[in-house]
Scaffold this motif. Structure first.
Motif, mmCIF file in Angstrom:
data_model
loop_
_atom_site.group_PDB
_atom_site.id
_atom_site.type_symbol
_atom_site.label_atom_id
_atom_site.label_comp_id
_atom_site.label_asym_id
_atom_site.label_seq_id
_atom_site.Cartn_x
_atom_site.Cartn_y
_atom_site.Cartn_z
ATOM 1 N N ILE A 192 0.831 -1.207 0.000
ATOM 2 C CA ILE A 192 0.000 0.000 0.000
ATOM 3 C C ILE A 192 0.865 1.258 0.000
ATOM 4 O O ILE A 192 0.650 2.185 -0.784
ATOM 5 N N ILE A 193 1.868 1.279 0.868
ATOM 6 C CA ILE A 193 2.752 2.448 0.972
ATOM 7 C C ILE A 193 3.525 2.666 -0.322
ATOM 8 O O ILE A 193 3.680 3.807 -0.791
ATOM 9 N N VAL A 194 4.015 1.574 -0.932
ATOM 10 C CA VAL A 194 4.784 1.696 -2.173
ATOM 11 C C VAL A 194 3.907 2.229 -3.305
ATOM 12 O O VAL A 194 4.296 3.138 -4.036
ATOM 13 N N PHE A 195 2.694 1.692 -3.452
ATOM 14 C CA PHE A 195 1.795 2.154 -4.515
ATOM 15 C C PHE A 195 1.473 3.636 -4.361
ATOM 16 O O PHE A 195 1.532 4.407 -5.323
ATOM 17 N N ILE A 196 1.129 4.047 -3.141
ATOM 18 C CA ILE A 196 0.795 5.454 -2.895
ATOM 19 C C ILE A 196 2.033 6.329 -3.080
ATOM 20 O O ILE A 196 1.961 7.429 -3.648
ATOM 21 N N GLY A 197 3.187 5.824 -2.619
ATOM 22 C CA GLY A 197 4.429 6.588 -2.774
ATOM 23 C C GLY A 197 4.783 6.823 -4.227
ATOM 24 O O GLY A 197 5.183 7.930 -4.622
ATOM 25 N N ILE A 198 4.638 5.797 -5.054
ATOM 26 C CA ILE A 198 4.926 5.954 -6.492
ATOM 27 C C ILE A 198 3.934 6.933 -7.125
ATOM 28 O O ILE A 198 4.311 7.764 -7.954
ATOM 29 N N ALA A 199 2.665 6.827 -6.736
ATOM 30 C CA ALA A 199 1.652 7.747 -7.269
ATOM 31 C C ALA A 199 2.006 9.189 -6.947
ATOM 32 O O ALA A 199 1.911 10.081 -7.815
ATOM 33 N N LEU A 200 2.404 9.448 -5.712
ATOM 34 C CA LEU A 200 2.813 10.798 -5.324
ATOM 35 C C LEU A 200 4.053 11.247 -6.081
ATOM 36 O O LEU A 200 4.151 12.417 -6.499
#
Length: 203
Positions: free
Chosen positions: A191-199
């Motif tokens: 979850i953190i990686v997906f959101i981090g990449i999106a940001l």
């Protein structure tokens, strides 16, 4: 170089996270042996090259024609990654592993199976389309070359991590079954990686 390092880190974390591909590799390795897991990985990574080609030439053409459309692609990519993080959030954190009904196949058959599993999965192209544009790293190199570099890095990093999973299959399987908290940690890491990449893509 900073962008490429960020890309390597993101791909590494995603490759470690449990998914149908690395679980399939793990099971083949545990049941039949390490070389069977490696053969499956080789097929999966060969399929990634095909998806890289689709994205490289398709998106590069769009970039040349309209920068606004390219911006929209990046925005949609960020939204898609957030959607993936939501799906992971709603999913069960437990990692299901079963060695039952796994038929014995030759290494070449597993290579073909891995290749077809990857090539025929349109979600891989969509994922590459969401991920790669945000990590273009050069103003001098053509976008086609950059996409192929990102594809090669993705394949290399994934191959190394998947191979470690195959080589340490027995130990990893045992550890997962003994410690149910691993699934929760890996779920939140995804979850953190997906959101981090999106940001990262948006910023």
């Amino acid at each position: 170089m900073d962008i490429l390092i960020s890309f390597v880190l993101a791909v590494s974390l995603l490759a470690i996270s449990p998914g149908p591909d690395n679980i399939f590799v793990l099971m083949q390795s545990v049941v039949h042996g390490k070389k069977y897991g490696i053969s499956t990985i080789a097929g999966l990574m060969s399929g990634c090259f095909i998806h890289t080609t689709f994205v490289a030439f398709g998106v590069s053409t769009i970039i040349k024609e309209n920068n606004t459309i390219f911006l929209v692609i990046k925005l949609l990519g960020a939204i898609y990654l957030c959607f993936l993080s939501y799906k992971v959030f709603k999913s069960d954190a437990s990692i299901t592993m079963t060695t039952q009904n796994i038929q014995k196949k030759t290494p070449f058959q597993l290579f073909k199976m891995g290749f077809m599993m990857n090539v025929l999965n349109p979600k891989v192209t969509i994922f590459f389309l969401a991920l790669f544009p945000g990590f273009l790293f050069s103003n001098e190199l053509s976008t086609v070359v950059q996409f192929y570099v990102l594809g090669a890095v993705f394949i290399l990093v994934s191959f190394i991590i998947f191979s470690i999973i195959a080589l340490l299959g027995g130990s990893i399987s045992e550890r997962i079954q003994q410690n149910k908290q691993i699934g929760i940690w890996l779920k939140w890491m995804q979850i953190i990686v997906f959101i981090g990449i999106a940001l990262f893509i948006l910023i």
